[in-house]
Design an enzyme around this catalytic site. Structure first.
Site, PDB file in Angstrom:
ATOM      1  N   LYS A 124       2.839  -4.593  -8.933  1.00 25.01           N
ATOM      2  CA  LYS A 124       3.562  -3.391  -9.351  1.00 25.01           C
ATOM      3  C   LYS A 124       5.019  -3.535  -8.962  1.00 25.01           C
ATOM      4  O   LYS A 124       5.318  -3.929  -7.829  1.00 25.01           O
ATOM      5  CB  LYS A 124       2.975  -2.137  -8.710  1.00 25.01           C
ATOM      6  CG  LYS A 124       3.586  -0.836  -9.267  1.00 25.01           C
ATOM      7  CD  LYS A 124       2.874   0.391  -8.736  1.00 25.01           C
ATOM      8  CE  LYS A 124       3.350   0.787  -7.363  1.00 25.01           C
ATOM      9  NZ  LYS A 124       2.705   2.027  -6.880  1.00 25.01           N
ATOM     10  N   ALA A 136      14.011   3.865  -6.875  1.00 27.53           N
ATOM     11  CA  ALA A 136      14.937   4.556  -7.773  1.00 27.53           C
ATOM     12  C   ALA A 136      15.607   5.756  -7.120  1.00 27.53           C
ATOM     13  O   ALA A 136      16.731   6.121  -7.487  1.00 27.53           O
ATOM     14  CB  ALA A 136      14.184   4.993  -9.042  1.00 27.53           C
ATOM     15  N   LYS A 137      14.939   6.384  -6.151  1.00 26.87           N
ATOM     16  CA  LYS A 137      15.525   7.554  -5.504  1.00 26.87           C
ATOM     17  C   LYS A 137      16.796   7.192  -4.749  1.00 26.87           C
ATOM     18  O   LYS A 137      17.670   8.040  -4.565  1.00 26.87           O
ATOM     19  CB  LYS A 137      14.499   8.194  -4.572  1.00 26.87           C
ATOM     20  CG  LYS A 137      13.273   8.765  -5.278  1.00 26.87           C
ATOM     21  CD  LYS A 137      12.351   9.509  -4.328  1.00 26.87           C
ATOM     22  CE  LYS A 137      11.645   8.599  -3.358  1.00 26.87           C
ATOM     23  NZ  LYS A 137      10.677   7.695  -3.995  1.00 26.87           N
ATOM     24  N   ASP A 192       6.546   1.626 -11.596  1.00 26.32           N
ATOM     25  CA  ASP A 192       6.643   2.889 -10.869  1.00 26.32           C
ATOM     26  C   ASP A 192       8.083   3.381 -10.925  1.00 26.32           C
ATOM     27  O   ASP A 192       8.990   2.731 -10.398  1.00 26.32           O
ATOM     28  CB  ASP A 192       6.207   2.664  -9.424  1.00 26.32           C
ATOM     29  CG  ASP A 192       6.204   3.936  -8.591  1.00 26.32           C
ATOM     30  OD1 ASP A 192       6.579   5.000  -9.113  1.00 26.32           O
ATOM     31  OD2 ASP A 192       5.820   3.857  -7.406  1.00 26.32           O
ATOM     32  N   LYS A 236       7.326   9.205   5.655  1.00 28.89           N
ATOM     33  CA  LYS A 236       8.458   8.333   5.364  1.00 28.89           C
ATOM     34  C   LYS A 236       9.728   9.175   5.403  1.00 28.89           C
ATOM     35  O   LYS A 236       9.796  10.232   4.796  1.00 28.89           O
ATOM     36  CB  LYS A 236       8.286   7.678   3.994  1.00 28.89           C
ATOM     37  CG  LYS A 236       7.050   6.780   3.908  1.00 28.89           C
ATOM     38  CD  LYS A 236       6.864   6.218   2.513  1.00 28.89           C
ATOM     39  CE  LYS A 236       5.627   5.330   2.437  1.00 28.89           C
ATOM     40  NZ  LYS A 236       5.388   4.806   1.073  1.00 28.89           N
ATOM     41  N   ASN A 296       9.079   6.405  -9.718  1.00 31.43           N
ATOM     42  CA  ASN A 296       9.380   7.285  -8.583  1.00 31.43           C
ATOM     43  C   ASN A 296      10.062   8.582  -8.986  1.00 31.43           C
ATOM     44  O   ASN A 296      11.059   8.997  -8.382  1.00 31.43           O
ATOM     45  CB  ASN A 296      10.195   6.545  -7.527  1.00 31.43           C
ATOM     46  CG  ASN A 296       9.376   5.525  -6.768  1.00 31.43           C
ATOM     47  OD1 ASN A 296       9.581   4.319  -6.941  1.00 31.43           O
ATOM     48  ND2 ASN A 296       8.438   5.964  -5.945  1.00 31.43           N
ATOM     49  N   ASP A 351      -3.284  10.635  -1.822  1.00 33.43           N
ATOM     50  CA  ASP A 351      -3.032   9.992  -0.540  1.00 33.43           C
ATOM     51  C   ASP A 351      -3.749  10.822   0.509  1.00 33.43           C
ATOM     52  O   ASP A 351      -3.361  11.959   0.782  1.00 33.43           O
ATOM     53  CB  ASP A 351      -1.523   9.953  -0.300  1.00 33.43           C
ATOM     54  CG  ASP A 351      -1.125   9.224   0.964  1.00 33.43           C
ATOM     55  OD1 ASP A 351      -1.774   9.439   1.993  1.00 33.43           O
ATOM     56  OD2 ASP A 351      -0.145   8.450   0.918  1.00 33.43           O
ATOM     57  N   LYS A 358       9.085  -1.688  -9.203  1.00 32.73           N
ATOM     58  CA  LYS A 358       9.797  -0.426  -9.343  1.00 32.73           C
ATOM     59  C   LYS A 358      10.729  -0.455 -10.550  1.00 32.73           C
ATOM     60  O   LYS A 358      11.345  -1.487 -10.853  1.00 32.73           O
ATOM     61  CB  LYS A 358      10.611  -0.140  -8.075  1.00 32.73           C
ATOM     62  CG  LYS A 358       9.774  -0.033  -6.807  1.00 32.73           C
ATOM     63  CD  LYS A 358       8.894   1.191  -6.813  1.00 32.73           C
ATOM     64  CE  LYS A 358       8.181   1.369  -5.485  1.00 32.73           C
ATOM     65  NZ  LYS A 358       7.411   2.629  -5.412  1.00 32.73           N
ATOM     66  N   GLU A 381       3.814   4.709 -13.623  1.00 31.85           N
ATOM     67  CA  GLU A 381       3.603   5.619 -12.501  1.00 31.85           C
ATOM     68  C   GLU A 381       4.804   6.531 -12.273  1.00 31.85           C
ATOM     69  O   GLU A 381       5.958   6.092 -12.342  1.00 31.85           O
ATOM     70  CB  GLU A 381       3.345   4.784 -11.246  1.00 31.85           C
ATOM     71  CG  GLU A 381       3.035   5.583 -10.004  1.00 31.85           C
ATOM     72  CD  GLU A 381       2.591   4.673  -8.867  1.00 31.85           C
ATOM     73  OE1 GLU A 381       2.814   5.064  -7.700  1.00 31.85           O
ATOM     74  OE2 GLU A 381       2.037   3.588  -9.133  1.00 31.85           O
ATOM     75  N   HIS A 418      -2.874   6.096  -2.928  1.00 27.62           N
ATOM     76  CA  HIS A 418      -1.540   5.652  -2.552  1.00 27.62           C
ATOM     77  C   HIS A 418      -1.481   5.225  -1.089  1.00 27.62           C
ATOM     78  O   HIS A 418      -1.929   5.944  -0.191  1.00 27.62           O
ATOM     79  CB  HIS A 418      -0.547   6.799  -2.785  1.00 27.62           C
ATOM     80  CG  HIS A 418       0.803   6.568  -2.191  1.00 27.62           C
ATOM     81  ND1 HIS A 418       1.244   7.195  -1.042  1.00 27.62           N
ATOM     82  CD2 HIS A 418       1.823   5.758  -2.588  1.00 27.62           C
ATOM     83  CE1 HIS A 418       2.473   6.797  -0.754  1.00 27.62           C
ATOM     84  NE2 HIS A 418       2.855   5.932  -1.666  1.00 27.62           N
ATOM     85  N   GLU A 422       0.776  10.814  -5.895  1.00 31.74           N
ATOM     86  CA  GLU A 422       0.980  10.419  -4.502  1.00 31.74           C
ATOM     87  C   GLU A 422       1.822  11.401  -3.709  1.00 31.74           C
ATOM     88  O   GLU A 422       1.663  11.529  -2.488  1.00 31.74           O
ATOM     89  CB  GLU A 422       1.626   9.040  -4.428  1.00 31.74           C
ATOM     90  CG  GLU A 422       3.068   9.010  -4.932  1.00 31.74           C
ATOM     91  CD  GLU A 422       3.710   7.641  -4.764  1.00 31.74           C
ATOM     92  OE1 GLU A 422       4.630   7.526  -3.946  1.00 31.74           O
ATOM     93  OE2 GLU A 422       3.291   6.712  -5.449  1.00 31.74           O
ATOM     94  N   GLU A 432      -3.881   0.075  -3.306  1.00 30.36           N
ATOM     95  CA  GLU A 432      -2.532  -0.463  -3.136  1.00 30.36           C
ATOM     96  C   GLU A 432      -2.444  -1.275  -1.843  1.00 30.36           C
ATOM     97  O   GLU A 432      -2.718  -0.751  -0.760  1.00 30.36           O
ATOM     98  CB  GLU A 432      -1.539   0.699  -3.108  1.00 30.36           C
ATOM     99  CG  GLU A 432      -0.088   0.296  -3.140  1.00 30.36           C
ATOM    100  CD  GLU A 432       0.816   1.499  -3.338  1.00 30.36           C
ATOM    101  OE1 GLU A 432       1.903   1.311  -3.915  1.00 30.36           O
ATOM    102  OE2 GLU A 432       0.450   2.621  -2.921  1.00 30.36           O
TER     103      GLU A 432
END
Length: 390
Positions: free
Chosen positions: A187, A39-40, A218, A74, A220, A293, A189, A244, A320, A270, A340
């Site tokens: 899962k 989604a970001k 999720d 990331k 995000n 995480d 998004k 999430e 995560h 996360e 995960e």
């Protein structure tokens, strides 16, 4: 009658001590087969992700023992982690590798001016994980057994087949393959600008996999509070395991309001980079499923502190990413956790974790049970050794 009192048992053998001889740090760039979008990306906050930067630490002792650990970033941050680790690693030379908690604190204070979270402690995390790997190997035990395992396998779910850059038909096909691989949950998004499209995608996957398969979503961090409440209430009809990151990761009050209002569990954590930040979620009652995480919060030493807090608060645990580390940590959590499953890291290691019947099995190899592949060596963009070189 004379009573003879047995002499106390004593040992003339000295404790087996060892010293850290060298630390090798490697910056490795893992290219992804396809650009990844959540989604970001669709809301314009980030570009599609094309690679992941890893920091590997290999610790060698005078006694010939070795441990390996890793952290990652990331998008931006990989070079910063490598640079900080290179600066603080010399403080480990000559130290006893068993004193992991003390060494974590020593490294934090070596870089105190840059704080106790974020890239600084993520750099330390790679070293911390390596020390735990080394300690378990010296004991001849898988890390989970060294920590005290509650189980020899953990429930697992897949995320990497549910990203938003893929069509719903692709996501359904991915779900089928995931379940055929013995992975237990799916899962996907959400968080698109059009929430109606989110609902259509979730409905399509739920109808495809059936009611009996665990399904998570999720967002995000893409919703504001009113949107999160409205969409999450609509999502409850799909019998989700959790929703999430419906809100900004640092909005503890907003997450708490959602957690009180929904029947579906709220999961987050996360993106937080310290135990203290997670403790704030717990204090607010903002989370049902906590998702730390280990590489992001400073390693296994910090993760174990947080796991104790989470257990006391009766929380579910779903670490995560980084399943190669988290499978061991989840196996040692008192409550039945989730892990995960990501196949992105497969090219980096020579070993694979077994999945069947919806669960991920802890290997019987000592330590983390991983060794770096030749491909990981080929993807190394920077490397340095501090201390003696064998």
């Amino acid at each position: 009658m004379t009573t003879t009192v047995p002499a106390p048992l004593t040992s003339t053998a000295p404790a087996v001590l060892d010293r850290i001889e060298s630390v090798t740090l490697s910056s490795v760039t893992l290219p992804l087969p396809n650009p990844i979008s959540d989604a970001k990306v669709f809301t314009g906050r980030q570009r599609p992700m094309t690679e992941v930067a890893f920091l590997f630490a290999e610790v060698t002792t005078e006694g010939g023992h070795e441990g390996i650990g890793f952290s990652y970033s990331k998008r931006a941050g990989g070079p910063a982690q490598f640079a900080h680790a290179r600066e603080v690693a010399p403080d480990l030379i000559g130290e006893d590798p068993s004193d992991i908690g003390r060494l974590w604190t020593k490294l934090v204070w070596a870089g105190a001016s840059v704080g106790r979270s974020g890239a600084a402690t993520q750099a330390i995390a790679a070293i911390d994980v390596a020390l735990w790997d080394l300690k378990a190997k010296r004991a001849g035990l898988p890390l989970a057994k060294l920590l005290g395992a509650h189980r020899d396998s953990v429930r697992c779910y897949n995320t990497s087949g549910g990203f938003l850059h893929e069509s719903i038909d692709q996501v359904r096909d991915n779900a089928t393959r995931t379940l055929e691989q013995g992975i237990g949950g799916i899962k996907i998004k959400v968080g698109l600008p059009d929430s109606a499209e989110d609902l259509r995608r979730v409905r399509a996957v739920r109808e495809h996999i059936g009611d009996g398969v665990p399904l998570m979503v999720d967002a995000n961090q893409q919703w504001d509070r009113p949107t999160a409440m409205r969409v999450s209430r609509r999502l409850e009809e799909f019998d989700l395991v959790w929703i999430e990151e419906p809100l900004d990761a640092y909005d503890a009050e907003g997450h708490a309001q959602l957690a009180r209002s929904l029947d579906t569990a709220v999961a987050t954590g996360e993106m937080l980079t310290s135990v203290a930040e997670h403790a704030e979620l717990i204090r607010h009652g903002a989370v049902d499923v906590i998702q730390p995480d280990a590489p992001r919060i400073g390693g296994i030493t910090q993760f174990l502190k947080l796991a104790t807090l989470a257990d006391v608060a009766n929380l579910q645990l779903a670490p995560h990413f980084a399943m190669e580390i988290h499978a061991h940590l989840a196996a040692a959590y008192p409550r039945e956790p989730w892990v995960e499953h990501f196949d992105w890291l497969h090219p980096l290691f020579n070993e694979r974790l077994e999945t069947r019947d919806g669960r991920m099995y802890i290997s019987d190899r000592p330590g983390l049970g991983i060794t770096l592949s030749e491909q990981a060596r080929a993807w190394t963009v920077d490397r340095v050794t501090v201390g003696a070189i064998r």
